[in-house]
Design an enzyme around this catalytic site. Structure first.
Site, PDB file in Angstrom:
ATOM      1  N   SER A 237      14.480  21.311 -16.098  1.00 24.82           N
ATOM      2  CA  SER A 237      13.260  22.067 -16.337  1.00 24.82           C
ATOM      3  C   SER A 237      13.644  23.373 -17.023  1.00 24.82           C
ATOM      4  CB  SER A 237      12.567  22.352 -15.003  1.00 24.82           C
ATOM      5  OG  SER A 237      11.731  23.485 -15.122  1.00 24.82           O
TER       6      SER A 237
ATOM      7  N   LYS B 175      15.637  21.436 -10.970  1.00 28.48           N
ATOM      8  CA  LYS B 175      14.983  20.158 -11.298  1.00 28.48           C
ATOM      9  C   LYS B 175      15.867  19.169 -12.039  1.00 28.48           C
ATOM     10  CE  LYS B 175      11.175  19.098 -10.818  1.00 28.48           C
ATOM     11  NZ  LYS B 175       9.927  19.577 -11.420  1.00 28.48           N
TER      12      LYS B 175
ATOM     13  N   HIS C  83       0.834  -1.215   0.000  1.00 27.05           N
ATOM     14  CA  HIS C  83       0.000   0.000   0.000  1.00 27.05           C
ATOM     15  C   HIS C  83       0.865   1.260   0.000  1.00 27.05           C
ATOM     16  CE1 HIS C  83      -3.313  -2.715   1.300  1.00 27.05           C
ATOM     17  NE2 HIS C  83      -2.346  -3.264   2.038  1.00 27.05           N
TER      18      HIS C  83
ATOM     19  N   GLU D  88       9.034   8.199 -16.766  1.00 28.90           N
ATOM     20  CA  GLU D  88       7.680   8.721 -17.005  1.00 28.90           C
ATOM     21  C   GLU D  88       7.204   8.385 -18.408  1.00 28.90           C
ATOM     22  OE1 GLU D  88       7.171  12.867 -15.100  1.00 28.90           O
ATOM     23  OE2 GLU D  88       9.322  12.523 -15.297  1.00 28.90           O
TER      24      GLU D  88
END
Ligand code: ARG
Length: 459
Positions: free
Chosen positions: A274, A280, A153, A287
């Site tokens: 970024s 970043k 979980h 992704e």
């Protein structure tokens, strides 16, 4: 190709709508290979002279060279790769070229081409899955004693070796390889000779064609052979599931690379910055892989949907099998390659994994087991440790920071030796069942994988 029956040309719009040459050109090498084998059968049957067969083989080889050199002009008006090559051959060598399509239809021809194509690609994908396994194994070998919390979980559950977590992916990928090999068996059946749907009155030696092309078996029903795309669906499923596995790995990588986890640092080469936020470092590869998995699932569903309503036998709908197939093959190969590269280059931050795995609550189950070994029924032990956990949270002190008197307030079964089991390394060592993450067992698994993957050349 069908000028005999028709009085007007196909409309331009229909040509644009129906062409497949813009994507099935990739079947050119398979188409040529298949035609060369077909020519051998025509020669044996006396349809072609030796001279004609020679001319066909030479002509086809020349066409292959032209395609590979980028000199071949693909014509949309000729619809697909089969007609493009046949027309070019006839233009090159004349009459002999016009004999090549004897006792053959594009229906059995395309079935053959797609099978030949899948045969090569299944092996290429298999090899890349094995390479990713190698990469993950290398990462495990380089960090044999790194510990991480194991999650259910996405809540911290019990401690495991990081290597154990990585080896879980080796198991999944191994099943992907098994599925590919299994599917290969059904891809590897030779359909040529099935004609449009009912074979031909000119009976060719199908076994000869199969032998030439290295097929161990030939299809046994001409109607099934021209309409069967089960092998494409199976391959798309094998790819989709491999994609799902990569997508799950992606999710782990994305979490691990976040500041909150900080378990790994991906290399600059496999991340992006970024355009706005200078600090970043984004795990775009993971992704994208997670994102592209949607396409892999879509391609499978797309093909199944195409097939589901088809009456026997060949229907033009089947032309829609190729784009999903090619797309899934391209995407999974790239994803496997980039993941292998990214995983070996990743840095594991063992200080961070250790800090997370040192959460004393990860040993709550071990404490319950301790009580069980002293005669407390598990349900009761579970409740005792539950209360102890609530107390620990309220007091802001972990189990190891409590003394024996404090523990005994919850159960008199606690003895001074309880603290021994509250050590992370001791707790790991105790998990020594088959498939469990004790260092000894994980070490044995690493050796097992090293042996298994060393034999990966055999498909
Ligand atoms: N381009 C077609 C395909 O990919 C080839 C077979 C066409 N057959 C036919 N009878 N129109 O399925």
């Amino acid at each position: 190709m069908w000028k005999g029956r028709f009085q007007t040309e196909t409309s331009n719009l229909v040509q644009r709508y129906g062409e497949s040459i813009s994507y099935d050109w990739r079947l050119y090498a398979c188409d040529i290979e298949g035609s060369i084998a077909h020519a051998a059968a025509l020669l044996e049957a006396g349809i072609l002279t030796k001279k004609e067969e020679r001319a066909i083989v030479r002509g086809l080889q020349e066409i292959r060279r032209e395609i590979e050199a980028g000199e071949f002009r693909f014509r949309t008006s000729l619809e697909d790769i089969h007609m493009n090559i046949e027309r070019a051959l006839t233009e090159k060598i004349g009459d002999a070229g016009a004999k090549l399509h004897t006792a053959r239809s594009r229906n059995d021809q395309v079935a053959l081409d797609v099978r030949l194509y899948c045969r090569t690609e299944v092996q290429a994908i298999h090899l890349r899955v094995a390479t990713l396994q190698d990469a993950l194994l290398t990462l495990a070998v380089n960090h044999p004693s790194a510990v991480v919390p194991g999650y259910t979980h996405l809540q911290r559950g019990q401690p495991v070796l990081f290597a154990h977590h990585l080896l879980a992916y080796l198991e999944m990928l191994e099943r992907d390889k098994e599925r590919l090999r299994d599917c290969y068996g059904r891809v590897n059946v030779m359909p040529l000779g099935s004609g449009a749907l009912a074979g031909s009155t000119i009976v060719l030696n199908r076994k000869l064609v199969a032998e030439r092309l290295g097929f161990p078996a030939i299809t046994q029903n001409s109607m099934d052979a021209v309409s069967d795309r089960d092998f494409v669906a199976e391959l798309l499923f094998a790819i989709a599931l491999a994609g799902v596995h990569l997508s799950r790995l992606s999710e782990d990588v994305i979490l691990w690379a976040s500041a909150e986890f900080g378990f790994i640092e991906l290399s600059d080469a496999h991340t992006t910055g970024s355009s706005l936020m200078p600090q970043k470092k984004n795990p775009d590869v993971a992704e994208l892989t997670r994102g592209k998995t949607g396409r892999l699932l879509g391609n499978l569903v797309s093909l199944l949907t195409t097939i589901k309503g088809l009456p026997m036998t060949y229907n033009r709908d089947l032309q829609e099998d190729k784009e999903p197939l090619f797309d899934s093959i391209d995407q999974i190969k790239l994803a496997l390659e980039v993941f292998a590269e990214m995983m070996v280059a990743a840095k594991v931050r063992e200080d961070r994994t250790l800090a997370a795995a040192s959460d004393p609550f990860l040993l709550a189950t071990d404490l319950a087991d301790y009580l069980v070994l002293r005669g407390v029924p598990f349900r009761e032990a579970h409740e005792i440790i539950g209360k102890l956990t609530a107390h620990s949270l309220a007091e802001g002190r972990g189990f190891p920071e409590m003394d024996i008197e404090e523990l005994r307030r919850f159960s008199t079964a606690f003895e001074a030796d309880v603290f021994h089991g509250l050590d992370l390394r001791t707790a790991l060592k105790a998990r020594k069942g088959v498939g469990a993450p004790s260092p000894a067992k994980v070490g044995a698994q690493i050796s097992r994988w090293q042996r298994r993957l060393a034999a990966k050349a055999k498909f």
